[in-house]
Scaffold this active site. Structure first.
Site: not given
Length: 183
Positions: A84-86
């Protein structure tokens, strides 16, 4: 100030008490799976994902590692690894946040408001920017194909005794893999 291990234990118990199905991976409290449901008013609604959570030794001072086990079509989730890119998890994490924040705020916000300008899945980002309707349709197709309750490890709803298995259900095999093996 409490120790990281006490805080880890407290946050995990708080997550378990807030209606999330949590499955421990081993005897420690550092790795586990959480069943996550797509938010209402999004094309992800109805989808169920198995999320792998790994808490570093320095948690809560260091952010948890979060990844989707079953596939999801999203600009900010790597389709192959589930990473996840958060920002709030990767860069701006604070000890004020806890695991419930991840599942009640951060992940739902990620699915409701994808950021196509910082993609891990370039194809999803391009489709979202080019044709939002087609993007939403692809998301729904992925949900139907990869994010049913049984794909996340949840028990499928019981069939009444007068229903017979369909040919597909009868012929299913255990050869299908729910998620990717860890490298």
């Amino acid at each position: 100030m409490s120790s990281p291990s006490k805080r880890r234990e407290m946050d995990l118990m708080k997550l378990m008490m807030s209606d999330y199905k949590v499955e421990m991976i081993n005897d420690g409290m550092q790795e586990f799976y959480v069943e996550f449901h797509g938010p209402k008013e999004s094309p992800y609604f109805g989808g169920v994902w198995k999320i792998r959570v790994e808490l570093p030794d320095a948690y809560p001072y260091k952010s948890p590692s979060i990844g989707f086990i079953n596939k999801i079509y999203h600009p900010n989730v790597d389709e192959m690894s589930g990473s996840v890119c958060l920002d709030v998890i990767n860069q701006t994490w604070s000890p004020m946040f806890d695991l419930v924040n991840v599942f009640e705020v951060f992940l739902p916000q990620l699915l409701l408001y994808p950021n196509a300008s910082d993609p891990l899945n370039g194809e999803a980002a391009a489709l979202m920017m080019r044709d939002k309707t087609a993007y939403d349709q692809r998301v729904k197709e992925y949900c139907e194909k990869h994010a049913k309750p049984e794909d996340a490890g949840a028990a499928p709803e019981e069939k009444s005794s007068d229903e017979e298995l369909s040919e597909d259900e009868y012929a299913s095999s255990d050869e299908e893999v729910v998620g990717k093996a860890d490298p």
